[in-house]
Design a protein around this motif. Structure first.
Motif, PDB file in Angstrom:
ATOM      1  N   ALA A  11       0.823  -1.214   0.000  1.00 25.29           N
ATOM      2  CA  ALA A  11       0.000   0.000   0.000  1.00 25.29           C
ATOM      3  C   ALA A  11       0.855   1.262   0.000  1.00 25.29           C
ATOM      4  O   ALA A  11       1.920   1.302   0.618  1.00 25.29           O
ATOM      5  N   ALA A  12       0.355   2.282  -0.670  1.00 30.51           N
ATOM      6  CA  ALA A  12       1.005   3.593  -0.628  1.00 30.51           C
ATOM      7  C   ALA A  12       1.023   4.077   0.820  1.00 30.51           C
ATOM      8  O   ALA A  12       0.160   3.696   1.615  1.00 30.51           O
ATOM      9  N   PRO A  13       1.992   4.895   1.187  1.00 23.79           N
ATOM     10  CA  PRO A  13       2.142   5.272   2.595  1.00 23.79           C
ATOM     11  C   PRO A  13       1.010   6.123   3.158  1.00 23.79           C
ATOM     12  O   PRO A  13       0.773   6.108   4.365  1.00 23.79           O
ATOM     13  N   TYR A  14       0.294   6.844   2.331  1.00 22.55           N
ATOM     14  CA  TYR A  14      -0.748   7.740   2.820  1.00 22.55           C
ATOM     15  C   TYR A  14      -2.002   7.562   1.982  1.00 22.55           C
ATOM     16  O   TYR A  14      -1.951   7.068   0.880  1.00 22.55           O
ATOM     17  N   GLY A  15      -3.130   7.945   2.536  1.00 21.68           N
ATOM     18  CA  GLY A  15      -4.395   7.792   1.834  1.00 21.68           C
ATOM     19  C   GLY A  15      -5.273   6.731   2.479  1.00 21.68           C
ATOM     20  O   GLY A  15      -6.479   6.720   2.302  1.00 21.68           O
ATOM     21  N   ARG A  20       0.525   2.011   7.463  1.00 20.85           N
ATOM     22  CA  ARG A  20       0.911   2.236   8.862  1.00 20.85           C
ATOM     23  C   ARG A  20       0.604   0.999   9.711  1.00 20.85           C
ATOM     24  O   ARG A  20       1.417   0.563  10.507  1.00 20.85           O
ATOM     25  N   GLU A  21      -0.579   0.423   9.535  1.00 25.92           N
ATOM     26  CA  GLU A  21      -0.959  -0.747  10.313  1.00 25.92           C
ATOM     27  C   GLU A  21      -0.050  -1.930  10.019  1.00 25.92           C
ATOM     28  O   GLU A  21       0.283  -2.710  10.916  1.00 25.92           O
ATOM     29  N   GLY A  22       0.370  -2.069   8.770  1.00 26.59           N
ATOM     30  CA  GLY A  22       1.284  -3.155   8.412  1.00 26.59           C
ATOM     31  C   GLY A  22       2.631  -3.016   9.091  1.00 26.59           C
ATOM     32  O   GLY A  22       3.151  -3.972   9.667  1.00 26.59           O
ATOM     33  N   ILE A  23       3.206  -1.815   9.056  1.00 27.04           N
ATOM     34  CA  ILE A  23       4.503  -1.584   9.697  1.00 27.04           C
ATOM     35  C   ILE A  23       4.375  -1.753  11.210  1.00 27.04           C
ATOM     36  O   ILE A  23       5.245  -2.345  11.855  1.00 27.04           O
ATOM     37  N   GLU A  24       3.283  -1.273  11.788  1.00 22.86           N
ATOM     38  CA  GLU A  24       3.076  -1.435  13.232  1.00 22.86           C
ATOM     39  C   GLU A  24       2.936  -2.907  13.610  1.00 22.86           C
ATOM     40  O   GLU A  24       3.432  -3.339  14.648  1.00 22.86           O
ATOM     41  N   ALA A  25       2.276  -3.706  12.771  1.00 21.32           N
ATOM     42  CA  ALA A  25       2.160  -5.140  13.027  1.00 21.32           C
ATOM     43  C   ALA A  25       3.529  -5.816  12.981  1.00 21.32           C
ATOM     44  O   ALA A  25       3.837  -6.677  13.808  1.00 21.32           O
TER      45      ALA A  25
END
Length: 120
Positions: A11-15, A20-25
């Protein structure tokens, strides 16, 4: 690669919150001493660029989360070479201190080597 997990960052970083949820996971898994590798492909390669200004759209900068990956033991990042080329991104534009960036010409082959694959 045994029991390691591969997280596909597509996924694109924004929008949306998916990137964000992927990196946090991944960070949460790594904090619990799970072996997680990341493959950035498609629009997910935009996550790796540090020259973005998400504040302009009232978003937090995702790049700071990426910089934390090596501190949690995630030191190997895979990047789809074709995705970079399609988006006009040169590999030298990707700088995550403490992480080794490996370009992947055949992401399907890499994905097939993992037992568990998550997609974000």
């Amino acid at each position: 690669m045994g029991n390691q997990t591969l997280a596909l960052c597509r996924a694109a970083p924004y929008g949306s919150t998916l990137a964000r949820e992927g990196i946090e996971a991944v960070l949460a898994s790594a904090a619990m001493e799970q072996d997680v590798d990341l493959l950035f492909l498609g629009d997910g390669v935009f996550q790796l660029l540090d020259n973005q200004t998400p504040e302009a759209i009232e978003q937090k900068n995702l790049y700071r989360n990426l910089m934390a990956l090596p501190m949690f033991g995630v030191e190997q990042l895979y990047v789809c070479q074709h995705s970079l080329e399609q988006r006009g991104i040169h590999p030298d534009q990707i700088q995550i201190p403490g992480a080794e960036i490996s370009l992947v010409a055949k992401p399907g082959k890499l994905i097939a080597a993992y037992q568990c694959v998550l997609s974000f």
